[in-house]
Design an enzyme around this catalytic site. Structure first.
Site, PDB file in Angstrom:
ATOM      1  N   SER A 151      18.230   0.228  -1.858  1.00 45.94           N
ATOM      2  CA  SER A 151      18.935  -0.968  -2.315  1.00 45.94           C
ATOM      3  C   SER A 151      20.222  -0.571  -3.012  1.00 45.94           C
ATOM      4  O   SER A 151      20.353   0.552  -3.519  1.00 45.94           O
ATOM      5  CB  SER A 151      18.041  -1.741  -3.291  1.00 45.94           C
ATOM      6  OG  SER A 151      18.754  -2.768  -3.950  1.00 45.94           O
TER       7      SER A 151
ATOM      8  N   TYR B 272      12.973  -2.938 -10.720  1.00 40.43           N
ATOM      9  CA  TYR B 272      13.387  -2.878  -9.320  1.00 40.43           C
ATOM     10  C   TYR B 272      14.463  -1.814  -9.114  1.00 40.43           C
ATOM     11  O   TYR B 272      14.392  -1.023  -8.163  1.00 40.43           O
ATOM     12  CB  TYR B 272      13.900  -4.249  -8.879  1.00 40.43           C
ATOM     13  CG  TYR B 272      14.358  -4.313  -7.440  1.00 40.43           C
ATOM     14  CD1 TYR B 272      13.423  -4.340  -6.402  1.00 40.43           C
ATOM     15  CD2 TYR B 272      15.708  -4.351  -7.110  1.00 40.43           C
ATOM     16  CE1 TYR B 272      13.829  -4.396  -5.072  1.00 40.43           C
ATOM     17  CE2 TYR B 272      16.121  -4.412  -5.791  1.00 40.43           C
ATOM     18  CZ  TYR B 272      15.180  -4.433  -4.777  1.00 40.43           C
ATOM     19  OH  TYR B 272      15.586  -4.485  -3.466  1.00 40.43           O
TER      20      TYR B 272
END
Length: 277
Positions: free
Chosen positions: A160, A173
């Site tokens: 990501s 995250y």
């Protein structure tokens, strides 16, 4: 590139989701036989139905990427049907509201407020770490083994932008995806003698089920202030759409990228290149 996927067997975790399902259809369109693994097997079956309408070959299997027994059972089913596994796309992952702060920065007057970093519960943080990091490691253990025995294969992980540039509000995250990027490099080195390449993509901002609550208003659907900030820092000035991942993924898993391993490729509309001024 299309010829290199013909008849090959691809395993995709999280394949019932928006991005995983799109990638499954893209691989099937290039001739791959695709095993779609998802905890929500009905979602995976819907994607299989779409693939079959285009004369592709695919199966949907119920699977929890955090339970090795279900992964082993899926592997057995795939090998019984197709006798081989050529590639693994680790698509399962995501964030969770319980591991997300409400504010972008801590303020002295709100240290004990709901959604403060200091009030995030271990269970929420652990869930996000397990889903992204352990949920990448365990499938890699299970599905890389037959590739290693065959002496060839490809693993593609989903990292990501948050791994390259930690995002406000998402401490768990961001850290978990950084672990995925690091694991990608480690595994690329470890499996190179077995003829297996390991890479990752780092998507920019795509609207998915997991991030809708951060980027759009629940009631009106309007772009939130956070969404506006993201778009203002994305040179292409838009969110990504599913097809935007296809070119990078198809190249990385193809034989044309045979000397490419251990890389984390941004697919982000320029977000990672922009300094903000």
């Amino acid at each position: 590139m299309s010829d290199s996927l013909s008849g090959k067997v691809a395993v995709i975790t999280g394949a019932g989701g928006v991005l995983g399902g799109s990638l499954a259809k893209a691989l099937a369109a290039k001739g791959a036989r695709v095993a779609l693994l998802d905890l929500k097997v009905e979602a995976a079956r819907r994607v299989v139905s779409e693939i079959e309408k285009e004369n592709g070959e695919a199966i949907a299997l119920a699977c929890n990427v955090l339970e090795k027994d279900t992964l082993l059972a899926a592997r057995e089913t795939i090998l019984t049907r197709w006798q081989r596994i050529d590639m693994l796309l680790n698509g399962a992952g995501g964030n969770h509201p319980s591991a997300t702060t409400t504010g972008e920065r801590a303020t002295p007057e709100a240290l004990e407020a709901e959604g403060s970093f200091f009030r995030l519960e271990p269970d929420g943080i652990r869930f996000v770490f397990d889903l992204n990091c352990l949920g990448t490691m365990l499938p890699s253990q299970v599905f890389a083994q037959p590739m290693a025995k065959a002496g060839s294969g490809v693993i593609l992980n989903i990292s990501s932008m948050a791994a390259l540039r930690p995002l406000t509000k998402t401490p768990a995250y961001s850290a978990a995806k950084a672990a995925v990027s690091n694991f990608t490099q480690w595994l690329a080195v470890h499996l190179a003698p077995c003829g297996i390449r390991v890479n990752a993509i780092a998507p920019g901002f795509f609207l998915t089920e997991q991030n809708h609550y951060l980027l759009t208003d629940r009631e009106t659907g309007a772009i939130t202030q956070r969404g506006k900030a993201i778009l203002s820092h994305t040179p292409q000035a838009r969110y990504g759409v599913e097809d935007d991942l296809h070119g990078a993924v198809l190249w990385l898993i193809s034989d044309e990228a045979r000397f490419v391993t251990g890389v984390v490729l941004p697919v982000d509309g320029g977000f990672s290149a922009f300094g903000g001024v």
